[in-house]
Design a protein around this motif. Structure first.
Motif, short mmCIF file in Angstrom:
data_model
loop_
_atom_site.label_atom_id
_atom_site.label_comp_id
_atom_site.label_asym_id
_atom_site.label_seq_id
_atom_site.Cartn_x
_atom_site.Cartn_y
_atom_site.Cartn_z
N ILE A 71 -5.27 -18.12 8.65
CA ILE A 71 -6.74 -17.44 7.75
C ILE A 71 -6.68 -16.06 8.06
O ILE A 71 -6.97 -15.33 7.38
CB ILE A 71 -7.92 -18.33 8.36
CG1 ILE A 71 -8.08 -19.63 8.06
CG2 ILE A 71 -9.45 -17.28 8.03
CD1 ILE A 71 -9.37 -20.65 8.71
N GLY A 72 -6.38 -15.66 9.15
CA GLY A 72 -6.38 -14.05 9.63
C GLY A 72 -5.31 -13.47 8.45
O GLY A 72 -5.27 -12.31 8.08
N TYR A 78 -5.40 -10.23 1.60
CA TYR A 78 -6.15 -10.04 0.48
C TYR A 78 -6.91 -8.51 0.62
O TYR A 78 -6.94 -7.92 -0.45
CB TYR A 78 -7.47 -11.14 0.65
CG TYR A 78 -8.43 -10.85 -0.47
CD1 TYR A 78 -8.54 -11.11 -1.60
CD2 TYR A 78 -9.64 -10.20 0.14
CE1 TYR A 78 -9.51 -10.78 -2.56
CE2 TYR A 78 -10.67 -9.78 -0.90
CZ TYR A 78 -10.61 -10.21 -2.03
OH TYR A 78 -11.79 -10.23 -3.10
N PHE A 79 -7.18 -8.22 1.78
CA PHE A 79 -7.73 -6.83 1.85
C PHE A 79 -6.71 -5.70 1.44
O PHE A 79 -7.09 -4.47 1.17
CB PHE A 79 -8.49 -6.52 3.14
CG PHE A 79 -9.86 -7.25 2.98
CD1 PHE A 79 -10.93 -7.04 2.28
CD2 PHE A 79 -9.95 -8.42 3.99
CE1 PHE A 79 -12.10 -7.85 2.20
CE2 PHE A 79 -11.24 -9.15 4.05
CZ PHE A 79 -12.42 -8.64 3.15
N MET A 80 -5.30 -6.03 2.08
CA MET A 80 -4.34 -4.97 1.74
C MET A 80 -4.01 -4.86 0.26
O MET A 80 -3.84 -3.89 -0.14
CB MET A 80 -3.22 -5.31 2.76
CG MET A 80 -3.26 -5.03 3.98
SD MET A 80 -3.55 -3.35 4.32
CE MET A 80 -2.23 -2.41 3.90
N ARG A 81 -4.25 -5.92 -0.51
CA ARG A 81 -4.21 -6.14 -1.79
C ARG A 81 -5.04 -5.20 -2.64
O ARG A 81 -4.86 -4.47 -3.46
CB ARG A 81 -3.89 -7.45 -2.10
CG ARG A 81 -3.38 -7.44 -3.84
CD ARG A 81 -3.12 -8.99 -4.25
NE ARG A 81 -2.53 -8.68 -5.74
CZ ARG A 81 -2.87 -9.60 -6.38
NH1 ARG A 81 -3.51 -10.62 -6.26
NH2 ARG A 81 -2.29 -9.50 -7.54
N ARG A 82 -6.32 -5.37 -2.18
CA ARG A 82 -7.57 -4.66 -2.88
C ARG A 82 -7.39 -3.29 -2.35
O ARG A 82 -7.90 -2.21 -3.18
CB ARG A 82 -8.71 -5.21 -2.21
CG ARG A 82 -9.09 -6.92 -2.73
CD ARG A 82 -10.35 -7.30 -2.33
NE ARG A 82 -11.33 -6.31 -3.17
CZ ARG A 82 -12.67 -6.27 -2.98
NH1 ARG A 82 -13.19 -6.83 -1.95
NH2 ARG A 82 -13.61 -5.36 -3.73
N ARG A 83 -6.74 -2.85 -1.44
CA ARG A 83 -6.80 -1.53 -0.93
C ARG A 83 -6.01 -0.74 -2.05
O ARG A 83 -6.35 0.73 -2.26
CB ARG A 83 -6.20 -1.32 0.29
CG ARG A 83 -6.47 0.20 0.98
CD ARG A 83 -5.76 0.35 2.15
NE ARG A 83 -6.69 -0.23 3.05
CZ ARG A 83 -6.49 -0.18 4.50
NH1 ARG A 83 -5.54 0.47 5.09
NH2 ARG A 83 -7.45 -0.94 5.51
N ARG A 84 -5.10 -1.27 -2.83
CA ARG A 84 -4.13 -0.46 -3.55
C ARG A 84 -4.77 -0.20 -4.76
O ARG A 84 -5.38 -0.27 -5.65
CB ARG A 84 -2.85 -1.35 -3.79
CG ARG A 84 -2.04 -1.52 -2.71
CD ARG A 84 -0.59 -1.87 -3.00
NE ARG A 84 -0.33 -3.04 -2.23
CZ ARG A 84 0.80 -3.72 -2.40
NH1 ARG A 84 1.39 -4.16 -3.40
NH2 ARG A 84 1.09 -4.76 -1.45
#
Length: 84
Positions: A71-72, A78-84
């Motif tokens: 889960i982590g 997910y958050f690393m992908r959204r940061r780009r």
């Protein structure tokens, strides 16, 4: 026909042969991580109870830790992908 080796054990093109040539730092790191994962699994075999809002679930501790790790990793990806 095989590559000729010098007295130092290196092949004519400068690469190491045998076990020493196969043990790169990345492979050693992977072997250490696999060993640590196996220790984690075999040391945490007792049952644990987890409350999921209302139901109470009993499972091996290593499985609960693995689930939290997955889960982590998913949230992190997910958050690393959204940061780009």
């Amino acid at each position: 026909m095989t590559a000729k080796t010098s007295e130092s054990g290196r092949k004519a093109d400068g690469q190491l042969g045998g076990v020493r040539g196969a043990m790169t730092p990345a492979r050693v790191a992977v072997l250490v991580l696999v060993a640590l994962a196996l220790v984690l699994i075999f040391e945490n075999t007792r049952e644990t109870e987890i409350r999921l809002l209302i139901p109470l679930v009993t499972m091996p501790l290593w499985l609960a830790l693995l689930g939290m790790g997955v889960i982590g990793a998913l949230f992190g990806a997910y958050f690393m992908r959204r940061r780009r």
